[in-house]
Design a protein around this motif. Structure first.
Motif, PDB file in Angstrom:
ATOM      1  N   SER A 217      47.771  64.495  24.010  1.00  0.00           N
ATOM      2  CA  SER A 217      47.145  65.042  25.206  1.00  0.00           C
ATOM      3  C   SER A 217      47.991  66.226  25.649  1.00  0.00           C
ATOM      4  N   PHE A 218      47.334  67.355  25.861  1.00  0.00           N
ATOM      5  CA  PHE A 218      48.147  68.563  25.905  1.00  0.00           C
ATOM      6  C   PHE A 218      48.357  69.107  27.295  1.00  0.00           C
TER       7      PHE A 218
ATOM      8  N   LYS B 244      40.791  68.273  16.548  1.00  0.00           N
ATOM      9  CA  LYS B 244      39.677  69.226  16.689  1.00  0.00           C
ATOM     10  C   LYS B 244      39.462  69.642  18.143  1.00  0.00           C
ATOM     11  N   SER B 245      39.491  68.660  19.040  1.00  0.00           N
ATOM     12  CA  SER B 245      39.249  68.973  20.460  1.00  0.00           C
ATOM     13  C   SER B 245      40.334  69.894  20.989  1.00  0.00           C
ATOM     14  N   LYS B 246      41.574  69.566  20.647  1.00  0.00           N
ATOM     15  CA  LYS B 246      42.685  70.391  21.127  1.00  0.00           C
ATOM     16  C   LYS B 246      42.567  71.818  20.606  1.00  0.00           C
ATOM     17  N   LEU B 247      42.303  71.943  19.298  1.00  0.00           N
ATOM     18  CA  LEU B 247      42.206  73.287  18.729  1.00  0.00           C
ATOM     19  C   LEU B 247      41.048  74.060  19.365  1.00  0.00           C
ATOM     20  N   SER B 248      39.913  73.388  19.597  1.00  0.00           N
ATOM     21  CA  SER B 248      38.775  74.112  20.164  1.00  0.00           C
ATOM     22  C   SER B 248      39.112  74.640  21.566  1.00  0.00           C
TER      23      SER B 248
ATOM     24  N   ALA C  18      39.447  78.455  22.830  1.00  0.00           N
ATOM     25  CA  ALA C  18      38.583  78.894  23.933  1.00  0.00           C
ATOM     26  C   ALA C  18      39.367  79.516  25.077  1.00  0.00           C
ATOM     27  N   THR C  19      40.665  79.212  25.159  1.00  0.00           N
ATOM     28  CA  THR C  19      41.455  79.858  26.202  1.00  0.00           C
ATOM     29  C   THR C  19      41.950  81.231  25.733  1.00  0.00           C
ATOM     30  N   ARG C  20      41.715  81.554  24.478  1.00  0.00           N
ATOM     31  CA  ARG C  20      42.119  82.858  23.940  1.00  0.00           C
ATOM     32  C   ARG C  20      40.964  83.810  23.703  1.00  0.00           C
TER      33      ARG C  20
ATOM     34  N   LEU D 252      38.367  65.717  31.331  1.00  0.00           N
ATOM     35  CA  LEU D 252      38.101  66.943  32.090  1.00  0.00           C
ATOM     36  C   LEU D 252      39.358  67.800  32.170  1.00  0.00           C
ATOM     37  N   GLN D 253      40.491  67.135  32.387  1.00  0.00           N
ATOM     38  CA  GLN D 253      41.751  67.863  32.508  1.00  0.00           C
ATOM     39  C   GLN D 253      42.072  68.613  31.210  1.00  0.00           C
ATOM     40  N   ASP D 254      41.879  67.923  30.097  1.00  0.00           N
ATOM     41  CA  ASP D 254      42.186  68.550  28.808  1.00  0.00           C
ATOM     42  C   ASP D 254      41.187  69.643  28.432  1.00  0.00           C
ATOM     43  N   ARG D 255      40.011  69.651  29.079  1.00  0.00           N
ATOM     44  CA  ARG D 255      39.038  70.717  28.797  1.00  0.00           C
ATOM     45  C   ARG D 255      39.485  72.044  29.405  1.00  0.00           C
ATOM     46  N   ARG D 256      40.423  71.991  30.324  1.00  0.00           N
ATOM     47  CA  ARG D 256      40.998  73.188  30.959  1.00  0.00           C
ATOM     48  C   ARG D 256      39.949  74.198  31.410  1.00  0.00           C
ATOM     49  N   GLY D 257      38.881  73.694  31.982  1.00  0.00           N
ATOM     50  CA  GLY D 257      37.876  74.587  32.555  1.00  0.00           C
ATOM     51  C   GLY D 257      36.907  75.176  31.536  1.00  0.00           C
TER      52      GLY D 257
END
Ligand code: ATP
Length: 332
Positions: free
Chosen positions: A9-10, A53-57, A61-63, A89-94
């Motif tokens: 969890s990042f 996969k979720s983390k990389l996506s 997406a933040t870049r 939701l937190q890990d989706r970072r908006g």
């Protein structure tokens, strides 16, 4: 929202490093204008369950101005967020996520054809807003259904070698395969199941248990999620809420341990099946670029105190090569 169950969890810890490319320095219009007579561009993130996969996506997406489309057939349903490893939701970072946790499971099973239609609408919608669609999720049959220029719902593309997999795709795709060596992934997944159980998976499954529905076959939709069938026998014997947990109850503990072991075994079986399907897509001519997350996962497994090392290794070995792949797609 639930507490995160992922070992990597990042957002738990503060970011130490600046993003490689700050998102404000990249303007999509510089690269990206949907053009007539050109296929829409999409990034597709493939990989086994747990590979990141979720983390990389979200990292991508933040870049780059982008939105994520879920392609996990179990995570489309609402409920069982811990059991199915839905990104918090937190890990989706908006970052907006489409087709994630939105379907009421009682409304029946989402077919590959319905996914194709819903996900292609999401691709058009995201593209029309000058953003890049990133497709991430473990259901390779859904990914095939979405991307195929011609789709035949009667055909399972993975049923016999790679002969039924089409290489005629309706988008301009870049495929990123987040890969982790089998031995490291295996160890990680065992640990992840224990961590999921500790962070509320058992309670979630208790609340979900339905003595009537669990007896029905075939199972459909979210009732196929790993964890539900495995705990059915246990809850039949020890219905939720009716019996207080008794630490001295050896039989009960044995039934619980068996369910957890079954979950571990079935998770590993799923991971291997997913890897096999990705290899089949590659054999069929999909230009899948593999990024190796093994070293980063090894660091996660060490869990040596406050070590942020895995994050550095992830950025260097997984994120940076992936950013290059996406940039190539955008400038072309
Ligand atoms: P298949 O042809 O087996 O349906 P697929 O690629 O279409 O393959 P998968 O996404 O691999 O489908 O899912 C197959 C099974 O794996 C699911 O029915 C479920 O039991 C389990 N599974 C998949 N994703 C999850 C998840 N997120 N949480 C729990 N279980 C899952």
């Amino acid at each position: 929202s639930h507490s995160s169950s992922s070992l990597i969890s990042f957002t738990k810890r503060r970011r130490k490093h600046q993003p490689l490319v700050s998102s404000s320095s990249i303007r999509m219009e510089q690269y990206y204008s949907p053009q007539k007579n050109r296929k829409d561009k999409v990034v597709v993130i493939l990989g086994a369950t747990g590979a990141g996969k979720s983390k990389l996506s979200v990292d991508l997406a933040t870049r780059f101005p982008s939105e994520i489309i879920n392609s996990d057939k179990i995570q489309v349903y609402e409920g069982l967020e811990i059991t199915t490893n839905q990104i918090t939701l937190q890990d989706r970072r908006g970052v907006p996520h489409h087709l994630l946790g939105y379907l009421n499971p009682e409304h029946g099973e989402l077919t590959a054809a319905e996914f194709r239609s819903a996900a292609s609408n999401a691709v058009s919608d995201i593209t029309s807003r000058q953003k890049l669609p990133i497709i991430a999720g473990g259901s390779n049959s859904f990914i095939h259904a979405l991307l195929a220029q011609r789709f035949d719902p009667k055909i399972d593309p993975f049923s016999s070698g790679s002969g039924l997999i089409t290489s005629d795709l309706r988008y301009e795709c870049r495929f990123i395969w987040v890969d982790v060596s089998e031995i490291v992934l295996y160890e990680y997944l065992l640990k992840r199941v224990d961590e999921m159980m500790d962070s509320g998976m058992f309670e979630e499954l208790s609340g979900f248990y339905d003595p009537v529905k669990s007896g029905l076959t075939p199972r459909f939709g979210i009732r196929k999620a790993i964890g539900v069938p495995e705990f059915d026998g246990y809850f039949k014997e020890y219905p939720p809420e009716t019996i207080k947990w008794d630490d001295d109850d050896g039989l009960r503990k044995a039934a619980y341990d068996k369910a957890v072991d079954d979950i571990k075994r079935n998770t590993w079986t799923l991971a291997k099946r997913q890897i096999k399907k990705i290899e089949m897509l590659k054999d069929a001519g999909w230009e899948i670029e593999r990024v190796d997350a093994t070293a980063s996962f090894k660091e996660v497994m060490k869990m040596s105190s406050s070590s942020e090392k895995w994050r550095e290794v992830w950025e260097e070995q997984v994120l940076e090569p992936s950013v290059k792949i996406v940039k190539r797609l955008l400038v072309e």
